[in-house]
Design a protein around this motif. Structure first.
Motif, PDB file in Angstrom:
ATOM      1  N   GLU A 289     -18.770  14.466 -11.698  1.00 42.26           N
ATOM      2  CA  GLU A 289     -18.060  15.744 -11.891  1.00 42.26           C
ATOM      3  C   GLU A 289     -17.711  16.390 -10.556  1.00 42.26           C
ATOM      4  OE1 GLU A 289     -21.257  15.112 -12.553  1.00 42.26           O
ATOM      5  OE2 GLU A 289     -22.413  16.939 -12.949  1.00 42.26           O
ATOM      6  N   ALA A 290     -18.491  16.116  -9.506  1.00 43.40           N
ATOM      7  CA  ALA A 290     -18.185  16.671  -8.182  1.00 43.40           C
ATOM      8  C   ALA A 290     -16.921  16.022  -7.632  1.00 43.40           C
ATOM      9  CB  ALA A 290     -19.358  16.461  -7.229  1.00 43.40           C
TER      10      ALA A 290
ATOM     11  N   PHE B 135     -23.386  28.182 -13.638  1.00 43.37           N
ATOM     12  CA  PHE B 135     -24.553  27.326 -13.896  1.00 43.37           C
ATOM     13  C   PHE B 135     -24.952  27.438 -15.361  1.00 43.37           C
ATOM     14  CE2 PHE B 135     -24.725  27.908  -9.340  1.00 43.37           C
ATOM     15  CZ  PHE B 135     -25.137  26.666  -8.883  1.00 43.37           C
TER      16      PHE B 135
ATOM     17  N   ARG C 288     -21.611  12.971  -7.372  1.00 51.36           N
ATOM     18  CA  ARG C 288     -21.662  13.045  -8.827  1.00 51.36           C
ATOM     19  C   ARG C 288     -20.259  12.888  -9.378  1.00 51.36           C
ATOM     20  NH1 ARG C 288     -26.315  16.664 -10.839  1.00 51.36           N
ATOM     21  NH2 ARG C 288     -27.733  16.404  -9.101  1.00 51.36           N
TER      22      ARG C 288
ATOM     23  N   SER D 111     -24.572  22.870 -12.315  1.00 49.38           N
ATOM     24  CA  SER D 111     -23.306  23.593 -12.161  1.00 49.38           C
ATOM     25  C   SER D 111     -22.271  23.031 -13.134  1.00 49.38           C
ATOM     26  CB  SER D 111     -22.803  23.486 -10.727  1.00 49.38           C
ATOM     27  OG  SER D 111     -22.442  22.165 -10.430  1.00 49.38           O
TER      28      SER D 111
ATOM     29  N   ILE E 121     -20.131  21.742  -7.049  1.00 48.20           N
ATOM     30  CA  ILE E 121     -20.249  21.050  -8.343  1.00 48.20           C
ATOM     31  C   ILE E 121     -21.218  19.869  -8.215  1.00 48.20           C
ATOM     32  CG2 ILE E 121     -18.945  19.736 -10.100  1.00 48.20           C
ATOM     33  CD1 ILE E 121     -18.533  22.712 -10.353  1.00 48.20           C
ATOM     34  N   SER E 122     -21.567  19.488  -6.992  1.00 43.14           N
ATOM     35  CA  SER E 122     -22.592  18.450  -6.823  1.00 43.14           C
ATOM     36  C   SER E 122     -24.005  19.016  -6.984  1.00 43.14           C
ATOM     37  CB  SER E 122     -22.450  17.795  -5.445  1.00 43.14           C
ATOM     38  OG  SER E 122     -23.015  18.604  -4.433  1.00 43.14           O
ATOM     39  N   LEU E 123     -24.113  20.332  -7.174  1.00 47.77           N
ATOM     40  CA  LEU E 123     -25.445  20.925  -7.387  1.00 47.77           C
ATOM     41  C   LEU E 123     -25.882  20.719  -8.834  1.00 47.77           C
ATOM     42  CD1 LEU E 123     -25.004  24.231  -5.384  1.00 47.77           C
ATOM     43  CD2 LEU E 123     -26.652  22.417  -4.876  1.00 47.77           C
ATOM     44  N   PRO E 124     -27.179  20.513  -9.053  1.00 50.30           N
ATOM     45  CA  PRO E 124     -27.655  20.358 -10.428  1.00 50.30           C
ATOM     46  C   PRO E 124     -27.317  21.585 -11.267  1.00 50.30           C
ATOM     47  CG  PRO E 124     -29.443  19.949  -8.841  1.00 50.30           C
ATOM     48  CD  PRO E 124     -28.265  20.420  -8.060  1.00 50.30           C
TER      49      PRO E 124
ATOM     50  N   VAL F 297     -26.266  11.811  -5.011  1.00 50.25           N
ATOM     51  CA  VAL F 297     -26.415  13.232  -5.234  1.00 50.25           C
ATOM     52  C   VAL F 297     -25.089  13.963  -5.026  1.00 50.25           C
ATOM     53  CG1 VAL F 297     -27.554  15.280  -4.296  1.00 50.25           C
ATOM     54  CG2 VAL F 297     -28.813  13.146  -4.532  1.00 50.25           C
ATOM     55  N   PHE F 298     -24.421  13.633  -3.917  1.00 47.97           N
ATOM     56  CA  PHE F 298     -23.226  14.398  -3.586  1.00 47.97           C
ATOM     57  C   PHE F 298     -21.999  13.882  -4.336  1.00 47.97           C
ATOM     58  CE2 PHE F 298     -25.979  14.971   0.186  1.00 47.97           C
ATOM     59  CZ  PHE F 298     -26.106  16.349   0.137  1.00 47.97           C
TER      60      PHE F 298
ATOM     61  N   THR G 282     -22.083  29.083 -19.734  1.00 48.69           N
ATOM     62  CA  THR G 282     -23.056  29.872 -18.963  1.00 48.69           C
ATOM     63  C   THR G 282     -23.479  31.118 -19.733  1.00 48.69           C
ATOM     64  OG1 THR G 282     -21.417  31.247 -17.817  1.00 48.69           O
ATOM     65  CG2 THR G 282     -21.928  29.113 -16.836  1.00 48.69           C
TER      66      THR G 282
END
Lengths: 371, 371, 371, 371
Positions: B230-231, A300, B228, A243, A238-241, B225-226, B255
């Protein structure tokens, strides 16, 4: 803050999209893991733009430089610094972004949080930031493969409404790489490819779901309570852009079953191992791997950058419109595959080391020093 | 390891289900936040078993003791230790669990990971462990409310196939607490209640989805970055027992849309604030809160404990069957509501402090020392 | 913040001097370490006040309660929570401290930092806070002893100007405990004892130096660059109340030598091990243990609380005088011995686990689950 | 592991002495701090070899490259990556070190810990690793100066037995930089210079003591219990190569005083501030800064590399002799000054941010986004 990940296999990424370089420092990789530049470059090539007509045409070769931590083809146990210079940075394409906030992008929130922003190419918010993650993941892959025999395969299972049919127990990386879609179901891949190109032509974008399977994971990885294996996996992806959702095992579909349908019956297999007949648990029970395949899915959203006029606001608080230029992907899914895979590899490497700490039998350190 | 959570608002939980006590230490809460025992007990009462016919009949009062960190009704800035003694521990109900692995529980994985296990009541794998999280969440709530005006409301939106219709912008805690289901849609609540009781009668169990909304969150929380926002939210809620999936904003449904449908158009509202017309982003863009409501959903599987005979294996590697006794919930959703809410509060408190660190204007510390 | 210590062997302490209790949570201790209540109580008894005429007469039995993490005499791998209720808290002795700042105490700085303070008995600034450290150290001792054969002995080497002569290679815990001074040189102990009682009679206080030796430490513990073994040891002991200096090996005296005098010549001993003829390095080279004894020293200032009138200021910014009442130690050294020892044990346990993570050979986790 | 430092101002260094480059990533620096390349280069020039006849003649220009995190002369709030390529690496000078362990160096312990080692120039054990620390310290300096007005000055106070006389309240950086010794007492500097050159001629080396003073530090920095300001300072400086001891305030000398002599009397100064008449506390009480100057000292051993034949052993477990070649410093003290200063700056920056988190008044984040 927030640019580091992992407790023992620690990764720190850096770099803006149109700055001098992007890169990563990996601290905590054990010594004497064999890693070659090719191992790293292979994964970077799967991530880089311009690899097919389905992805952004930005012409980055993403050539990796190793600055430290490797000697004679092996890890030293010291920090591994990897660098990818930025080459094809057309910053002027992005001049409008300096003052206009792109819808569903991070321009506004970065400005609000930091009061300053490198707007060129999205700066740190660009998916280019994932170069460092993928390079680090390539190292984690070697560690996991050489020390534990763990294998991770990732693929596209759905784009918009096109669902693929894939057997997570058997799918191979070669099958995934067979088409630019990274969907290993050939029929679905064909339809997905058409859908993405259609969206591209319309200046629009589509989203979908990536699935990842980790096979041959030893029993016992994962740390209750907060650092459950699935919790760290959820955070990682979920830390990926772009997602928007995470599932493990039966996921949201499983919430529609009765317990009597959902429970995974235990049995002893022919080799004497404890196994489960079904895998609704997704390879994790109580936050700890149970030896079954770990299966997770990540949703995504459709790419936020679309080549259509959109209403928005600017830094001065004025209403305005924006028509994106710049190069972008009409669908992030094919390039999201190596990104998800890297994050899963990083989590597994970290938890494998954490389990070593409590369950490993310490080698006689002195013995290293003599033949 | 893994029993701590948070970078600045740090929470460490401890305690086995049938040990002496469960509890939590909260380190990092700023000084001079008003917190009463009632504030904590109120949330613990929402979590405790035996609160209605829909939940486990284990008769725990879950009476909280404050051991440290509070003085004169205010936080001291020192660690706040909270303790809940275990009272109604019927350990003999669980004697069979010492050697037989309950399907879809963590008995096997704990044994495999640690080589030892407190089998009584599930030990540390019991949902009783969440007592500490909920107590800590109650403190986070006071911090967020008193310093930032943030409000978090959580509720059941689906049980099995029964979907509720709830307006996340307006739903209140009072509406949530109006029925034992914690579903604030009265018609759905009625049907959900019947469904759970039917499952209970059959010795079976059901799952579903909890939704959480955080309102009045300032722009700028979350660390790319990591980390976030939401993460960290994903990790927080997926670390809860029985959770299988996480979504933010449009989630998996998003999606399936085109980018042109999904993007959230910016506008300036009557007060001059930057707002979005839709909230597919779920209040977070690029990992940073954008001032819209944060909306997330968590899927929970049907309870693994069912009162039916199931095939399984034992510690000696023999096939056997198990018919659960012990007290349990036929559906975790009503009690999962305060658990999810606590985890969201903990994440927001942590990120609010992190943002203070970089954006706060340091008060003149000396001024505290004089009138 | 700042109430936790350690990366893998994580310790979190809590509790004010005159609150309900003081205690600790230990997270990360491997499973199946044998630990008894007696093991913990023994070290707490060495720390507690009232143990001799040389220490504070506060009548605390410091009776430890185990709340979690131990089952059947062994660690479970889950958090170990230990609690010591406060009994003999004479809070009224400290009423003056609510508004008057004791010289060289932390009353003023706590007020300035937090804007609130539990003044009773010094609250969190009291040396009573070290109860949790010592209890945690007792667990670390069992881990290090049972898994690695490491032994740590600590003792007083100087009080004010009275120097003891002690052979760090051979001194035993029994010799240390032979007198209330915890100085294992009988002649020096006699003189130290007299000096402390004289200071006490005059209402004054004295300081000195504690030395600690860790024997049988495996080669290879310590993590360059920032987490060098000696750096973590320095932090550990300088975090103790009243400590003012740290030395390892030759320490400050070594800075007066030529390199040709200071270097430790390597040789191979009769068992084939690499050894050094001298130990100016103090058992650590480049931040990593070299197999020689680790020898460090910690300087403690004279106790700040003295029974004499002193000039100071109050919360209102007025000049005033203060004559301490309350119970205190005329010399912290005898009780500092178990505190220093605990901190060294915690550092070694943490680094032993960290080294396991990279050098351990992972046991077959599944094998735990079957006979 | 162990290559990162700091909780909020996080620094990660990388690089071997004779690899491609050394460098650092700084994560957590607040946005909008003005930092120029010159600010960084100035401190690197104080650290680099070849700056005078007193230091190693290795001809490195140590030219810094900024890879990320700075835009338009200001920090972005994103990770700042800084790189210094290695230029004058004469690896063949070190070929003997591949198999022979230099006395009082880390060759043996690295081999024992990792089972592999980049022997060229000492690899990661080289003082060259401190390039990254010093570059990061230069950024911390700008943060502390611009946001809090804090000033840090560091200097040599003793080399071998030559003691300098320096007023820590008034000494300036210009005075420190006036001679290559970095001892701001001209007479002592002259004698120290001669002593170092004599040692160099004899192929020998000397050690000594560095003192550091931080002025204008706000009251309230430092986190009890484990992260006391002086504990983090101790760890910071003891993590530097060749350091053997740490003192704060009165240090070891203070342990020889009576409490009645040692206590720092409080008073109210003409501006109404709480002050102490003496500063035996060294600016820290109970782990928290009290507004007085922070004064600490660090002892450095004589350089281990000496140009004389020494007995030692090799990797094969054979006795042998070694006569160092390679370039080195006959005394580390002059170059240790910027290293100590950097570590102190890093600790203060970290604790200043930590205090912001709990005591700061959050700025209206949205206001950044509009004029």
């Amino acid at each position: 803050m927030g640019n580091s990940f992992g407790q023992l296999f620690q990764v720190t990424t850096f770099g803006e999209s149109h700055g001098a370089a992007v890169g990563v420092v990996v601290d905590g990789c054990p010594p004497r893991v064999r890693v070659s530049l090719e191992d790293i470059q292979r994964d970077l090539d799967r991530r880089r733009p311009g690899q097919s007509s389905l992805t952004s045409p930005r012409a980055e070769t993403d050539t990796c430089q190793i600055l430290s931590g490797l000697y004679d083809g092996q890890t030293l146990g010291t920090p591994i610094a990897l660098l990818v210079p930025n080459e094809d940075a057309r910053s002027k394409d992005y001049s409008e972004m300096e003052r206009t906030y792109r819808p569903s992008h991070a321009d506004y929130t970065y400005d609000a949080k930091y009061g300053i922003r490198d707007h060129r190419g999205g700066g740190r918010t660009s998916a280019r930031e994932t170069v460092g993650r993928v390079a680090a993941g390539a190292i984690a892959r070697q560690l996991l493969c050489q020390r534990a025999g763990i294998e991770v395969v990732t693929y596209v299972v759905r784009v918009k409404d096109i669902e693929a049919s894939i057997d997570s127990d058997r799918v191979t990386s070669a099958q995934v790489e067979a088409t630019p879609t990274r969907c290993p179901d050939p029929q679905a891949a064909e339809r997905i490819s058409r859908l993405i190109l259609e969206a591209k032509e319309k200046g629009d974008s589509v989203g979908g779901v990536v699935e990842c399977v980790a096979r041959n994971v030893p029993v016992g990885l994962g740390e209750p309570v907060f650092d459950r294996l699935e919790a760290d996996l959820a955070k990682a992806v979920i830390s990926l852009p772009a997602s928007k959702g995470f599932e493990i095992g039966s996921g949201f579909a499983g919430t529609r079953l009765y317990g009597s349908e959902h429970n995974d019956e235990f049995y002893i297999d022919e080799t004497g191992r404890v196994r489960t007949r079904t895998n609704n648990s997704g390879g994790v029970q109580g936050g700890i791997s149970n030896g079954e395949n770990i299966v997770l899915r990540v949703g995504f959203k459709p790419t936020a950058t679309i080549l259509r006029e959109q209403k928005t606001v600017d830094k001065l608080g004025q209403h305005t419109t924006l028509t994106a230029r710049g190069r972008h992907d009409p669908c992030v899914l094919p390039r999201a595959v190596p990104m998800v895979e890297s994050m899963v590899l990083l989590v597994l490497a970290d938890h494998w080391l954490r389990q070593q700490a409590i369950a490993g039998k310490q080698a006689d350190a002195e013995s290293f020093a003599r033949p």
